[in-house]
Design an enzyme around this catalytic site. Sequence first.
Site, PDB file in Angstrom:
ATOM      1  N   HIS A 203       0.796  -1.236   0.000  1.00 26.51           N
ATOM      2  CA  HIS A 203       0.000   0.000   0.000  1.00 26.51           C
ATOM      3  C   HIS A 203       0.823   1.278   0.000  1.00 26.51           C
ATOM      4  CE1 HIS A 203       0.887  -0.079   4.317  1.00 26.51           C
ATOM      5  NE2 HIS A 203       0.561   1.194   4.339  1.00 26.51           N
TER       6      HIS A 203
HETATM    7  C1  UD1 Z   1      -2.120   5.809   5.371  1.00 24.54           C
HETATM    8  C2  UD1 Z   1      -0.843   6.343   6.006  1.00 24.54           C
HETATM    9  C3  UD1 Z   1       0.203   5.241   6.039  1.00 24.54           C
HETATM   10  C4  UD1 Z   1      -0.330   3.982   6.702  1.00 24.54           C
HETATM   11  C5  UD1 Z   1      -1.636   3.573   6.060  1.00 24.54           C
HETATM   12  C6  UD1 Z   1      -2.223   2.424   6.825  1.00 24.54           C
HETATM   13  C7  UD1 Z   1      -0.326   8.714   5.613  1.00 24.54           C
HETATM   14  C8  UD1 Z   1       0.495   9.659   4.824  1.00 24.54           C
HETATM   15  N1  UD1 Z   1      -0.277   7.431   5.215  1.00 24.54           N
HETATM   16  O1  UD1 Z   1      -1.820   5.454   4.035  1.00 24.54           O
HETATM   17  O2  UD1 Z   1       1.309   5.690   6.781  1.00 24.54           O
HETATM   18  O3  UD1 Z   1       0.608   2.967   6.521  1.00 24.54           O
HETATM   19  O4  UD1 Z   1      -2.554   4.682   6.107  1.00 24.54           O
HETATM   20  O5  UD1 Z   1      -3.045   1.638   6.029  1.00 24.54           O
HETATM   21  O6  UD1 Z   1      -0.967   9.101   6.547  1.00 24.54           O
HETATM   22  N2  UD1 Z   1      -8.978   4.971   0.762  1.00 24.54           N
HETATM   23  C9  UD1 Z   1     -10.206   4.336   0.672  1.00 24.54           C
HETATM   24  N3  UD1 Z   1     -10.886   4.106   1.817  1.00 24.54           N
HETATM   25  C10 UD1 Z   1     -10.439   4.479   3.045  1.00 24.54           C
HETATM   26  C11 UD1 Z   1      -9.193   5.129   3.128  1.00 24.54           C
HETATM   27  C12 UD1 Z   1      -8.472   5.359   1.984  1.00 24.54           C
HETATM   28  O7  UD1 Z   1     -10.652   3.991  -0.403  1.00 24.54           O
HETATM   29  O8  UD1 Z   1     -11.144   4.217   4.054  1.00 24.54           O
HETATM   30  C13 UD1 Z   1      -8.207   5.184  -0.484  1.00 24.54           C
HETATM   31  C14 UD1 Z   1      -8.462   6.545  -1.119  1.00 24.54           C
HETATM   32  O9  UD1 Z   1      -8.377   6.383  -2.500  1.00 24.54           O
HETATM   33  C15 UD1 Z   1      -7.266   7.357  -0.622  1.00 24.54           C
HETATM   34  C16 UD1 Z   1      -6.177   6.311  -0.573  1.00 24.54           C
HETATM   35  O10 UD1 Z   1      -6.808   5.114  -0.173  1.00 24.54           O
HETATM   36  O11 UD1 Z   1      -6.950   8.428  -1.464  1.00 24.54           O
HETATM   37  C17 UD1 Z   1      -5.051   6.626   0.380  1.00 24.54           C
HETATM   38  O12 UD1 Z   1      -5.551   6.825   1.715  1.00 24.54           O
HETATM   39  P1  UD1 Z   1      -4.699   7.653   2.785  1.00 24.54           P
HETATM   40  O13 UD1 Z   1      -5.334   7.553   4.121  1.00 24.54           O
HETATM   41  O14 UD1 Z   1      -4.396   9.006   2.273  1.00 24.54           O
HETATM   42  O15 UD1 Z   1      -3.315   6.902   2.808  1.00 24.54           O
HETATM   43  P2  UD1 Z   1      -2.980   5.359   2.986  1.00 24.54           P
HETATM   44  O16 UD1 Z   1      -2.330   4.883   1.725  1.00 24.54           O
HETATM   45  O17 UD1 Z   1      -4.156   4.624   3.480  1.00 24.54           O
HETATM   46  N1  UDP Z   2      -3.765  -5.430   8.807  1.00 28.77           N
HETATM   47  C1  UDP Z   2      -5.072  -5.895   8.975  1.00 28.77           C
HETATM   48  N2  UDP Z   2      -5.771  -6.268   7.866  1.00 28.77           N
HETATM   49  C2  UDP Z   2      -5.238  -6.205   6.600  1.00 28.77           C
HETATM   50  C3  UDP Z   2      -3.917  -5.737   6.453  1.00 28.77           C
HETATM   51  C4  UDP Z   2      -3.210  -5.341   7.583  1.00 28.77           C
HETATM   52  O1  UDP Z   2      -5.577  -5.970  10.097  1.00 28.77           O
HETATM   53  O2  UDP Z   2      -5.945  -6.555   5.643  1.00 28.77           O
HETATM   54  C5  UDP Z   2      -3.013  -5.033  10.003  1.00 28.77           C
HETATM   55  C6  UDP Z   2      -1.643  -5.643  10.150  1.00 28.77           C
HETATM   56  O3  UDP Z   2      -1.726  -6.910  10.755  1.00 28.77           O
HETATM   57  C7  UDP Z   2      -0.945  -4.624  11.018  1.00 28.77           C
HETATM   58  C8  UDP Z   2      -1.529  -3.322  10.543  1.00 28.77           C
HETATM   59  O4  UDP Z   2      -2.761  -3.654   9.904  1.00 28.77           O
HETATM   60  O5  UDP Z   2      -1.278  -4.795  12.384  1.00 28.77           O
HETATM   61  C9  UDP Z   2      -0.605  -2.680   9.584  1.00 28.77           C
HETATM   62  O6  UDP Z   2      -1.253  -1.625   8.959  1.00 28.77           O
HETATM   63  P1  UDP Z   2      -0.850  -1.099   7.516  1.00 28.77           P
HETATM   64  O7  UDP Z   2      -0.097  -2.127   6.776  1.00 28.77           O
HETATM   65  O8  UDP Z   2      -2.101  -0.575   6.920  1.00 28.77           O
HETATM   66  O9  UDP Z   2       0.044   0.169   7.853  1.00 28.77           O
HETATM   67  P2  UDP Z   2       1.555   0.360   8.310  1.00 28.77           P
HETATM   68  O10 UDP Z   2       1.863  -0.551   9.426  1.00 28.77           O
HETATM   69  O11 UDP Z   2       2.419   0.132   7.116  1.00 28.77           O
HETATM   70  O12 UDP Z   2       1.602   1.803   8.711  1.00 28.77           O
END
Ligand code: UD1
Ligand code: UDP
Length: 366
Positions: A203
């Site tokens: 992601h």
């Molecule tokens: C964010 C965090 C990242 C973390 C991740 C956990 C930042 C900069 N990034 O990344 O550090 O690892 O969360 O998963 O804060 N979207 C949906 N539904 C949702 C949320 C997001 O469809 O409920 C889609 C949208 O297209 C959005 C994209 O995901 O634009 C990115 O979401 P965003 O929260 O900005 O960043 P993450 O990639 O989720």
């Molecule tokens: N995770 C989850 N379901 C998923 C993918 C990840 O519960 O489908 C959990 C994972 O086990 C870990 C956390 O989400 O505890 C990690 O989050 P993510 O990878 O979104 O973000 P990051 O740790 O890179 O910030």
Amino acid sequence: MKIITVLGARPQFIKAALLSRELRRNHREILVHTGQHYDRELSNVFFEELNIPQPDYNLGIGSATQGKQTGQMMIEIEKLLIIERPDLVLVYGDTNSTLAAALAAVKLHVPVAHVEAGPRMFDKSVPEEINRIITDHISTLLFAPTQISLENLRKEGLTRGVYLTGDVMLDNFYYFSGVAEKHSRILEQIGLQKGKYILVTVHRARNTDIEGNLKNICAALSIIAKREKLVFPVHPRTEKFLKQYGFWADLEREANITLIKPVGYLDMLVLTKGAKKILTDSGGLQKEAYFAGVPCITLDITSGWPETVADGWNLVVGECGDSSSLDIEKIVRAAFSFAPKGERQMVFGDGRAVEKICAAIDGFKC
Ligand code: UD1
Ligand code: UDP
């Protein structure tokens, strides 16, 4: 004390699960959800299955560009802080919600406590790196999960209010493993057997938004799938780009690749512990692979958790380059042949980080 905890994204809900419970023994906690993650499978599911109290406020910010999302969060959090006047603001990790809450608080002279202070990737092109560095530098209480995190803080001149606590994710891993084994039916549901599949998650912006990287990841997965079964819970960000670039259908056609919606934490624990290997760019999952003793291959050019790499249980396959930083061959070779050397040093503490963080907060004088 009156504590406002600000959460917004999946890993933060998970990290808060046990700490929030413990904190409420001695303090009044107000939970604020920024709304950064809003899909059921990225948000509600964790509150329900981990018994996290419902947020007192949901700011409903949603998705936007970096500046807009962070700015809108700051505006709304500031309003709340003025109304609620907390003694402390508690934040987790490195998301835009973390940074927005920390900045809004410090400018109103409210002290900030940062859980997961100190990890560094030494790469300022990663948005989370900026969030971490700034949050650490404006926090009053800094809870470092590892010795390396503590050292990073020291090298940046941050020594006051710093506690080496271990990682709250290890507390969660121990606490919820039994519940997960008992309740999760995920392996039956997707028709996989323990020890006979590779778990994949992707992601990071670098891998989703840069087409060449996502293309190489998909090409590698297709090759690996000729010999191994793979399960891939797909983050909505990744699903969007896989479809936009036209790679989704190719992955779906592979008989050995199971694409699923993101799963809850309990299912994810079972998928993690049962995997023969993990391919991921997730910081949290790199740690959980290590907790579980599952070899991890990191789809990035560096790991935020060098402890796991130094210990030989995490192999980083990306390389700095002008275009794609991920090489198909290198991913495939790692998936087939990476084997950790030696015992894990268990560098993330003893699973009692929650207790140590609460003790520090209990002793904090505003
Ligand atoms: C964010 C965090 C990242 C973390 C991740 C956990 C930042 C900069 N990034 O990344 O550090 O690892 O969360 O998963 O804060 N979207 C949906 N539904 C949702 C949320 C997001 O469809 O409920 C889609 C949208 O297209 C959005 C994209 O995901 O634009 C990115 O979401 P965003 O929260 O900005 O960043 P993450 O990639 O989720
Ligand atoms: N995770 C989850 N379901 C998923 C993918 C990840 O519960 O489908 C959990 C994972 O086990 C870990 C956390 O989400 O505890 C990690 O989050 P993510 O990878 O979104 O973000 P990051 O740790 O890179 O910030």
